[in-house]
Design a protein around this motif. Structure first.
Motif, short mmCIF file in Angstrom:
data_model
loop_
_atom_site.label_atom_id
_atom_site.label_comp_id
_atom_site.label_asym_id
_atom_site.label_seq_id
_atom_site.Cartn_x
_atom_site.Cartn_y
_atom_site.Cartn_z
N ARG A 105 0.85 -1.20 0.02
CA ARG A 105 -0.09 0.00 0.05
C ARG A 105 1.00 1.18 0.04
NH1 ARG A 105 -3.97 -0.92 4.01
NH2 ARG A 105 -5.17 -1.90 2.53
N ALA A 106 0.43 2.20 -0.86
CA ALA A 106 1.23 3.45 -1.01
C ALA A 106 1.03 4.10 0.51
CB ALA A 106 0.74 4.30 -2.12
N GLY A 107 1.97 5.08 0.80
CA GLY A 107 1.81 5.95 1.89
C GLY A 107 1.08 7.25 1.60
N GLY A 108 1.00 8.11 2.57
CA GLY A 108 0.17 9.07 2.51
C GLY A 108 -1.38 9.00 2.41
N GLY A 109 -1.71 8.00 3.41
CA GLY A 109 -3.30 8.06 3.62
C GLY A 109 -3.89 7.13 2.20
N ASN A 110 -3.12 6.83 1.40
CA ASN A 110 -3.83 6.14 0.31
C ASN A 110 -3.98 4.74 0.66
OD1 ASN A 110 -4.35 4.62 -2.27
ND2 ASN A 110 -2.66 5.95 -3.36
N ARG A 111 -5.27 4.52 0.36
CA ARG A 111 -5.85 2.89 0.71
C ARG A 111 -5.78 1.96 -0.28
NH1 ARG A 111 -4.83 2.89 5.30
NH2 ARG A 111 -6.06 1.06 5.65
N ASP A 112 -5.19 2.33 -1.59
CA ASP A 112 -5.33 1.49 -2.73
C ASP A 112 -3.93 0.28 -2.60
OD1 ASP A 112 -7.35 2.72 -4.08
OD2 ASP A 112 -5.92 3.91 -5.15
N VAL A 113 -4.40 -0.85 -2.86
CA VAL A 113 -3.40 -1.94 -2.61
C VAL A 113 -3.09 -2.43 -4.14
CG1 VAL A 113 -3.02 -4.45 -1.83
CG2 VAL A 113 -4.65 -2.84 -0.28
N THR A 114 -1.65 -2.54 -3.95
CA THR A 114 -1.06 -3.08 -5.17
C THR A 114 -0.55 -4.56 -5.20
OG1 THR A 114 -0.34 -0.89 -5.76
CG2 THR A 114 0.65 -2.72 -6.92
N TRP A 115 -0.99 -5.53 -5.85
CA TRP A 115 -0.55 -6.89 -5.57
C TRP A 115 0.71 -7.21 -6.55
CZ3 TRP A 115 -2.67 -9.81 -1.96
CH2 TRP A 115 -3.75 -9.14 -1.26
N PHE A 116 1.43 -8.02 -6.01
CA PHE A 116 2.87 -8.71 -6.93
C PHE A 116 2.74 -10.16 -6.42
CE2 PHE A 116 3.55 -4.06 -5.70
CZ PHE A 116 3.99 -3.64 -6.75
#
Length: 148
Positions: A105-116
Protein backbone atom coordinates in the motif's frame (compact mmCIF):
# COMPACT_ATOMS: atom_id res chain seq x y z
CA UNK A 1 16.09 17.85 -7.76
CA UNK A 2 12.51 18.76 -7.07
CA UNK A 3 9.91 16.60 -5.34
CA UNK A 4 6.17 16.42 -5.86
CA UNK A 5 3.99 19.10 -4.36
CA UNK A 6 3.29 18.40 -0.71
CA UNK A 7 6.30 16.13 -0.24
CA UNK A 8 9.48 17.00 1.60
CA UNK A 9 12.84 15.27 1.57
CA UNK A 10 13.46 13.21 4.72
CA UNK A 11 16.85 11.74 3.74
CA UNK A 12 19.20 12.00 0.78
CA UNK A 13 22.63 11.03 -0.48
CA UNK A 14 24.66 13.03 -3.01
CA UNK A 15 25.76 11.38 -6.24
CA UNK A 16 29.53 11.02 -6.54
CA UNK A 17 31.19 12.77 -9.47
CA UNK A 18 28.14 14.61 -10.64
CA UNK A 19 25.33 16.81 -9.72
CA UNK A 20 22.24 15.45 -8.12
CA UNK A 21 21.04 13.36 -5.23
CA UNK A 22 19.04 10.28 -4.43
CA UNK A 23 16.31 11.34 -2.02
CA UNK A 24 13.43 9.89 -0.09
CA UNK A 25 10.18 11.44 1.08
CA UNK A 26 7.34 9.90 3.06
CA UNK A 27 5.68 8.90 -0.22
CA UNK A 28 8.49 8.01 -2.64
CA UNK A 29 12.14 7.49 -3.49
CA UNK A 30 13.62 9.81 -6.09
CA UNK A 31 16.31 8.03 -8.09
CA UNK A 32 17.73 8.48 -11.58
CA UNK A 33 15.30 11.31 -12.41
CA UNK A 34 12.37 9.05 -11.47
CA UNK A 35 9.84 9.11 -8.69
CA UNK A 36 9.36 5.59 -7.33
CA UNK A 37 6.44 5.24 -4.90
CA UNK A 38 7.56 3.07 -1.96
CA UNK A 39 5.27 0.20 -2.96
CA UNK A 40 7.30 -0.02 -6.20
CA UNK A 41 10.67 -0.31 -4.40
CA UNK A 42 11.66 -3.90 -3.67
CA UNK A 43 14.98 -3.26 -1.93
CA UNK A 44 18.04 -1.09 -1.67
CA UNK A 45 21.58 -1.92 -0.67
CA UNK A 46 24.87 -0.11 -0.51
CA UNK A 47 28.30 -1.56 -1.29
CA UNK A 48 30.66 0.42 0.91
CA UNK A 49 33.76 -0.67 -1.03
CA UNK A 50 32.49 0.66 -4.36
CA UNK A 51 30.14 3.33 -2.92
CA UNK A 52 27.34 1.98 -5.13
CA UNK A 53 23.73 2.20 -4.07
CA UNK A 54 21.58 -0.46 -5.74
CA UNK A 55 17.82 0.09 -5.82
CA UNK A 56 15.61 -2.61 -7.32
CA UNK A 57 12.04 -2.10 -8.37
CA UNK A 58 9.35 -4.67 -7.58
CA UNK A 59 8.85 -7.60 -9.92
CA UNK A 60 10.72 -7.42 -13.19
CA UNK A 61 11.31 -3.70 -12.68
CA UNK A 62 14.52 -1.82 -13.26
CA UNK A 63 17.63 -2.02 -11.11
CA UNK A 64 19.37 1.31 -10.52
CA UNK A 65 23.07 1.36 -9.60
CA UNK A 66 24.32 4.77 -8.49
CA UNK A 67 27.60 5.96 -6.98
CA UNK A 68 26.62 7.87 -3.86
CA UNK A 69 28.30 9.22 -0.76
CA UNK A 70 27.22 7.96 2.70
CA UNK A 71 23.61 6.91 2.20
CA UNK A 72 23.20 5.62 5.79
CA UNK A 73 20.15 7.75 6.66
CA UNK A 74 18.68 7.15 3.20
CA UNK A 75 19.02 3.36 3.60
CA UNK A 76 17.32 3.56 7.00
CA UNK A 77 14.44 5.48 5.42
CA UNK A 78 14.19 2.99 2.53
CA UNK A 79 14.05 0.06 4.94
CA UNK A 80 11.39 1.74 7.07
CA UNK A 81 9.19 2.91 4.18
CA UNK A 82 9.41 -0.35 2.18
CA UNK A 83 8.54 -2.38 5.29
CA UNK A 84 5.65 -0.03 6.08
CA UNK A 85 4.23 -0.49 2.57
CA UNK A 86 3.85 -4.29 2.94
CA UNK A 87 0.31 -5.16 4.00
CA UNK A 88 0.44 -8.91 3.42
CA UNK A 89 2.95 -11.56 2.31
CA UNK A 90 2.00 -15.14 1.70
CA UNK A 91 4.25 -18.00 0.63
CA UNK A 92 2.91 -20.26 -2.12
CA UNK A 93 4.53 -23.72 -2.32
CA UNK A 94 4.75 -24.88 -5.93
CA UNK A 95 5.53 -28.24 -7.56
CA UNK A 96 9.04 -26.91 -8.13
CA UNK A 97 10.14 -23.87 -6.13
CA UNK A 98 7.84 -21.32 -4.57
CA UNK A 99 6.23 -17.95 -5.05
CA UNK A 100 5.18 -15.12 -2.78
CA UNK A 101 1.96 -13.15 -3.03
CA UNK A 102 2.59 -9.63 -1.74
CA UNK A 103 0.15 -6.80 -1.14
CA UNK A 104 1.63 -3.32 -0.76
CA UNK A 105 0.00 0.00 0.00
CA UNK A 106 1.20 3.47 -0.87
CA UNK A 107 1.85 5.95 1.92
CA UNK A 108 0.15 9.26 2.47
CA UNK A 109 -3.22 7.82 3.50
CA UNK A 110 -3.78 6.08 0.16
CA UNK A 111 -5.89 2.96 0.77
CA UNK A 112 -5.28 1.34 -2.64
CA UNK A 113 -3.43 -1.99 -2.55
CA UNK A 114 -1.04 -3.11 -5.28
CA UNK A 115 -0.56 -6.87 -5.68
CA UNK A 116 2.63 -8.60 -6.80
CA UNK A 117 3.68 -12.19 -7.29
CA UNK A 118 7.38 -12.97 -6.90
CA UNK A 119 8.74 -16.32 -8.10
CA UNK A 120 11.95 -17.98 -6.99
CA UNK A 121 14.46 -19.18 -9.59
CA UNK A 122 13.06 -22.74 -9.69
CA UNK A 123 9.44 -21.75 -10.35
CA UNK A 124 7.98 -21.71 -13.86
CA UNK A 125 5.33 -18.95 -13.89
CA UNK A 126 3.99 -20.26 -17.23
CA UNK A 127 3.30 -23.79 -15.96
CA UNK A 128 -0.51 -24.27 -15.82
CA UNK A 129 -0.27 -25.92 -12.38
CA UNK A 130 1.74 -22.96 -11.08
CA UNK A 131 -0.73 -20.50 -12.61
CA UNK A 132 -3.63 -22.28 -10.88
CA UNK A 133 -1.90 -22.40 -7.47
CA UNK A 134 -0.87 -18.75 -7.62
CA UNK A 135 -4.30 -17.65 -8.84
CA UNK A 136 -5.94 -19.48 -5.88
CA UNK A 137 -3.45 -18.02 -3.38
CA UNK A 138 -3.96 -14.53 -4.77
CA UNK A 139 -7.76 -14.87 -4.60
CA UNK A 140 -7.55 -16.10 -1.00
CA UNK A 141 -5.22 -13.26 0.00
CA UNK A 142 -7.42 -10.65 -1.68
CA UNK A 143 -10.44 -12.11 0.10
CA UNK A 144 -8.59 -11.99 3.46
CA UNK A 145 -7.92 -8.27 2.92
CA UNK A 146 -11.40 -7.57 1.60
CA UNK A 147 -9.86 -6.41 -1.68
CA UNK A 148 -12.09 -8.12 -4.21
Amino acid sequence: MSVATGERVLASAPLIGGEGVVAGTREALYVADRRLPWEQVEAASWDQDSSVLTVSEVGAGAVHRLAVDSPVRLLQLVRERVTASVVLQRAVPLPLGSARVVARRAGGGNRDVTWFVEYDALADPDDPAVVALVRAALASARDDLGDA
